[in-house]
Write an enzyme that holds these catalytic residues in place. Structure first.
Site, PDB file in Angstrom:
ATOM      1  N   ARG A 186       9.776 -17.892  -5.739  1.00  0.00           N
ATOM      2  CA  ARG A 186      10.375 -16.597  -6.100  1.00  0.00           C
ATOM      3  C   ARG A 186      10.709 -15.750  -4.894  1.00  0.00           C
ATOM      4  NH1 ARG A 186       5.932 -12.414  -8.373  1.00  0.00           N
ATOM      5  NH2 ARG A 186       4.199 -12.913  -6.991  1.00  0.00           N
ATOM      6  N   ARG A 197     -12.523 -13.129  -9.347  1.00  0.00           N
ATOM      7  CA  ARG A 197     -11.905 -14.402  -8.984  1.00  0.00           C
ATOM      8  C   ARG A 197     -12.495 -14.835  -7.653  1.00  0.00           C
ATOM      9  NH1 ARG A 197      -5.545 -14.513  -8.109  1.00  0.00           N
ATOM     10  NH2 ARG A 197      -6.090 -13.352  -6.223  1.00  0.00           N
ATOM     11  N   HIS A 205       0.823  -1.202   0.000  1.00  0.00           N
ATOM     12  CA  HIS A 205       0.000   0.000   0.000  1.00  0.00           C
ATOM     13  C   HIS A 205       0.863   1.260   0.000  1.00  0.00           C
ATOM     14  CE1 HIS A 205      -3.887  -2.148   1.347  1.00  0.00           C
ATOM     15  NE2 HIS A 205      -3.916  -1.861   0.076  1.00  0.00           N
ATOM     16  N   GLU A 233      -2.693 -21.751 -13.969  1.00  0.00           N
ATOM     17  CA  GLU A 233      -1.493 -21.380 -13.214  1.00  0.00           C
ATOM     18  C   GLU A 233      -0.737 -22.597 -12.712  1.00  0.00           C
ATOM     19  OE1 GLU A 233      -2.816 -19.007  -9.868  1.00  0.00           O
ATOM     20  OE2 GLU A 233      -4.703 -20.104  -9.792  1.00  0.00           O
ATOM     21  N   ASN A 281       2.408 -15.534 -12.700  1.00  0.00           N
ATOM     22  CA  ASN A 281       3.266 -15.604 -11.503  1.00  0.00           C
ATOM     23  C   ASN A 281       3.370 -17.043 -11.003  1.00  0.00           C
ATOM     24  OD1 ASN A 281       2.968 -12.895 -11.870  1.00  0.00           O
ATOM     25  ND2 ASN A 281       2.097 -12.445  -9.875  1.00  0.00           N
ATOM     26  N   ASP A 282       2.212 -17.645 -10.730  1.00  0.00           N
ATOM     27  CA  ASP A 282       2.237 -19.016 -10.220  1.00  0.00           C
ATOM     28  C   ASP A 282       2.648 -20.003 -11.306  1.00  0.00           C
ATOM     29  OD1 ASP A 282       1.746 -18.782  -7.540  1.00  0.00           O
ATOM     30  OD2 ASP A 282      -0.435 -18.813  -7.746  1.00  0.00           O
ATOM     31  N   CYS A 319      -3.354 -12.420 -16.664  1.00  0.00           N
ATOM     32  CA  CYS A 319      -3.630 -11.517 -15.544  1.00  0.00           C
ATOM     33  C   CYS A 319      -2.478 -11.473 -14.554  1.00  0.00           C
ATOM     34  CB  CYS A 319      -4.925 -11.894 -14.841  1.00  0.00           C
ATOM     35  SG  CYS A 319      -4.921 -13.547 -14.117  1.00  0.00           S
ATOM     36  N   ARG A 329      -9.764  -9.254  -6.995  1.00  0.00           N
ATOM     37  CA  ARG A 329      -9.372 -10.216  -5.954  1.00  0.00           C
ATOM     38  C   ARG A 329     -10.391 -10.169  -4.822  1.00  0.00           C
ATOM     39  NH1 ARG A 329      -4.469  -7.462  -7.297  1.00  0.00           N
ATOM     40  NH2 ARG A 329      -2.971  -8.822  -8.344  1.00  0.00           N
TER      41      ARG A 329
END
Length: 588
Positions: A472, A341, A198, A438, A461-462, A509, A305
Site C-alpha cells: 500500500r 500485542r 505524532h 493478518e 491492514n496486513d 483491530c 503496541r
C-alpha cells in the site's frame, strides 16, 4: 524560498485527513531548517573540545524539549505530552551517546558528522519501513537528530508568526506542531506524513484542522496565498472560490452539530437498538493514552503496541521495565481488559538487532522473531504474566502463519508460567491468549487456530495487503489496496464464522475498524469487538447505537453477494447515511 508557480484558479489537492475541522485563510510556507553537516577531520588534541560541544548541545536540546514538554502538558495534558518524553529519552540514552563520543574520539571526526551518521542508522531503518507506524516514528528521531546538530552549530530556532496562518510545510515535527500553536494557527498542511504521525495526533489534540500526505503542496503554495483546509475530506484548496468557501462553512457547521451529539454518548454502551452488544476498544501505544481512551468511552484496550518501547533504544527493555509498564496500563484500564500485542518487530520494522532483508514483508518479523529469540520472548511473557494479577490482561501474537507457531508460542507461555509459579510470583493462570489474523494462511486455518486460543483479532491492514498482493506504500499499485474488496470481505466473514464455530470471539483491530462506512458490515458479519483510535470511537459507537443487528445481518448478506469493491463501498455508504442521516460521510 525557491520560485513558486503563480496560480489564480482553484486547485484541490487530495491528501489524508489527519485532524477534523475546516479553515480558510492565508498560507505560511514553513521551510524547516535542516542543518548542513559536513565531515571534518579533527586532531587528537581537539577531541575534548569536540566532546564538550556535543555535551553542551545535548544539554541544550534536552532543555528545549523539556520546555516543549511543559508547554504541551499545560495545553494538552500528560497523555499527549508523552511524545516529548520519548524524544528526551533518546537524548538520555547512555549507550547511544556513549557510542557517538567513542566514535568522535576513535575516528577523529567532528561531532555533528558523527551525530548525523550514528542517529541516521536508526532513522533510515525506520524510513525504509513501509509500516506506517515505524515510518512516522522516523520523523521523531530525525527531529531529535536535527535539534542536536542545530545546537552543536549554535543555530536559532524559528517559531514566531505574525497574524493568523495555515502552516504549509513538507513535514512537521511534534515540537513544531506544539510550538507553532502558540501563534494563531488555523490549520496544518504537509506534503508528507500519515494519520498516525505524532504531528497528526497532536493536531487532533490541539483541535487544529490538519491534512497530511499532500505530496507537492509546498511546491504550489507560497506565503500569503489564499488556501482552505478540509480536515474531514483530506483536501487542501488553493485559491478557494466564494462558492467553495460557502460550501466549506456549511459543512463545518454540520460537522460541529454532529460532534456535539457525540459528547452525550461517551458513557453509554455500544449496543444496537435490538440490544446486541459490540465491544468497543481503543488502539494505543503509550500508557498515558489510557485516560483519553476512557474519556472517549472506550471499554478496553484492543491493541497495545508493545514495540513502542523500542523506539530510540539500542537494546530491549528488561523484564522489570516491561512489568512496570504493563502493570501501569492494566491498572489504569481496570476493570476493562487490555490486549497487549507481543513485540511486532523484525523484517522492515524497527528492532535493536534488525538486519537487512530483500523482501522484509515476507521475512523475519512478528512471532517468527520471538520464536527465534527465546530470551526476548520469555522476558516479555514473564512481564505480561506478572502484570496480569488483576485478571484483565490478554496477550496476542502477531504475524502467525502456521498452527505450529501457535503451539510453540503457547509452550513459551507455559514455561514462563511454570517459572513464575516456582518462584511464588502471582499471575493470572487463566490469562486469555489470542492471535492476529493478518496472513491468508492463518485466515484459512482460522477454525483450527481458534481451537488453540481464546480469541482472534483480524489485522485488516496486513490482511488486505497480503490478500491483494499489494504494497500500500507503493504509489504504482496503491489503487489495488482495497479493504472493501469482495475477497477481503469474504475472508473476514470466513474467519468470523470459523471462530464462532469454536465459540471464540473475534475482533478487528486494523484501520478498517475505525472506518464508519464499515461499521454496519462488521456488526452484520457478527464481529464481537472493534478496536479503533480513540478520536473516532464516539462516531463508531453512534452508528452501532443507531442500527438493528438483524438489519445489519441483511446488509452483510447482500454485501457478500457483491463482486466489486466500489459497489460494496457505495452501498455501505448509502446504508450508513440512511440509518444515521446526521453522520457527515464524505462522498466516494
Amino acid at each position: 524560498m525557491t520560485d513558486t508557480p503563480q496560480h489564480t484558479d482553484e486547485i484541490i489537492l487530495k491528501g489524508v485527513a489527519a485532524a477534523p475541522g475546516i479553515a480558510c485563510g492565508s498560507a505560511y510556507h514553513y521551510s524547516k531548517l535542516i542543518p548542513e553537516v559536513r565531515a571534518r577531520a579533527i586532531t587528537a588534541d581537539e577531541v575534548p573540545a569536540e566532546l564538550e560541544r556535543l555535551r553542551t548541545a545535548n544539554a541544550r536540546s534536552e532543555k528545549e524539549l523539556r520546555k516543549v514538554l511543559a508547554f504541551a502538558e499545560q495545553k494538552l495534558g500528560s497523555e499527549s505530552a508523552v511524545i516529548f518524553e520519548a524524544q528526551i529519552m533518546i537524548l538520555s540514552d547512555t549507550i547511544l551517546m556513549g557510542t557517538i563520543e567513542q566514535r568522535i574520539a576513535g575516528e577523529l571526526k567532528n561531532a555533528e558528522h558523527i551525530v548525523s551518521d550514528e542517529i541516521s542508522k536508526y532513522k533510515h531503518l525506520m524510513l525504509a519501513s513501509t509500516d506506517e507506524y515505524m515510518h512516522e516514528r522516523a520523523h521523531d528521531v530525525d527531529d531529535v537528530m536535527n535539534r542536536i546538530i542545530r545546537n552543536i552549530q549554535d543555530q536559532k530556532l524559528f517559531s514566531r508568526l505574525e497574524g493568523a496562518s495555515i502552516i504549509v510545510s513538507e513535514t512537521l515535527a511534534p515540537a513544531d506542531t506544539v510550538i507553532f500553536s502558540r501563534n494563531q494557527i488555523l490549520g496544518y498542511a504537509t506534503d508528507l506524513g500519515g494519520v498516525t504521525s505524532h504531528a497528526a495526533i497532536l493536531s487532533r489534540s490541539l483541535k487544529i484542522p490538519a491534512v497530511v500526505g499532500l505530496r507537492n503542496a509546498t511546491r504550489l503554495i507560497k506565503t500569503g496565498d489564499a488556501v482552505a483546509i478540509d480536515g474531514y475530506a483530506g483536501h487542501l484548496i488553493i485559491n478557494p472560490s466564494p462558492a467553495t468557501i460557502e460550501h466549506l462553512e456549511a459543512k463545518a457547521a454540520k460537522f460541529r452539530a454532529f460532534e456535539e451529539q457525540l459528547t452525550d454518548i461517551a458513557g453509554l454502551p455500544a449496543v444496537t437498538i435490538d440490544k446486541a452488544k459490540v465491544e468497543l476498544s481503543s488502539n494505543i501505544e503509550f500508557a498515558e493514552e489510557v485516560e483519553f481512551a476512557r474519556v472517549q468511552g472506550s471499554e478496553g484496550i484492543g491493541l497495545f503496541r508493545t514495540e513502542s518501547q523500542l523506539i530510540g533504544r539500542a537494546d530491549y527493555p528488561s523484564e522489570e521495565e516491561q512489568t512496570a509498564l504493563y502493570t501501569r496500563v492494566a491498572e489504569a484500564m481496570y476493570p476493562h481488559p487490555v490486549l497487549f500485542r507481543t513485540f511486532d518487530i523484525g523484517g522492515d520494522k524497527l528492532a535493536p538487532d534488525a538486519h537487512h532483508e530483500e523482501n522484509p514483508f515476507l521475512g523475519w518479523r512478528g512471532i517468527r522473531v520471538l520464536l527465534d529469540r527465546p530470551d526476548i520472548f520469555t522476558a516479555q511473557l514473564r512481564a505480561l504474566l506478572r502484570a496480569s494479577a488483576r485478571k484483565n490482561v490478554r496477550i496476542m501474537f502477531p504475524m502467525i502463519s502456521t498452527i505450529e507457531e501457535v503451539h510453540r508460542a503457547r509452550e513459551f507461555v507455559h514455561q514462563a508460567q511454570a517459572e513464575l509459579k516456582a518462584a511464588g510470583v502471582p499471575f493470572d493462570p487463566k490469562m486469555k491468549i489470542g492471535v492476529m489474523i493478518e496472513v491468508p494462511s492463518a485466515a484459512l486455518m482460522a477454525e483450527q487456530i481458534a481451537e488453540e486460543v481464546d480469541f482472534l483479532s483480524i489485522g485488516t491492514n496486513d490482511l488486505t495487503q497480503y490478500m491483494m498482493a499489494v504494497d500500500r506504500g507503493n504509489d504504482s499499485v496503491a489503487t489495488l489496496y482495497q479493504p472493501f474488496n469482495p475477497a477481503v470481505v469474504r475472508m473476514i466473514h470466513f474467519v468470523v464464522e470459523a471462530a464462532h464455530r469454536k465459540h471464540k470471539w473475534v475482533g478487528i483491530c486494523g484501520e478498517m475498524a475505525g472506518d464508519p462506512v464499515a461499521t454496519v458490515l462488521f456488526v452484520g458479519l457478527g464481529v464481537d469487538e472493534l478496536s479503533v483510535i480513540p478520536p473516532v470511537l464516539p462516531e463508531i459507537k453512534k452508528i452501532i447505537r443507531s442500527i438493528r443487528q438483524r438489519d445489519a445481518h441483511r446488509v452483510a448478506e447482500k454485501v457478500l453477494m457483491m463482486t466489486g469493491e466500489r459497489e460494496i463501498r457505495e452501498y455501505l455508504s448509502s446504508i450508513t447515511r440512511t440509518r444515521v442521516p446526521e453522520i457527515p460521510l464524505e462522498e466516494q
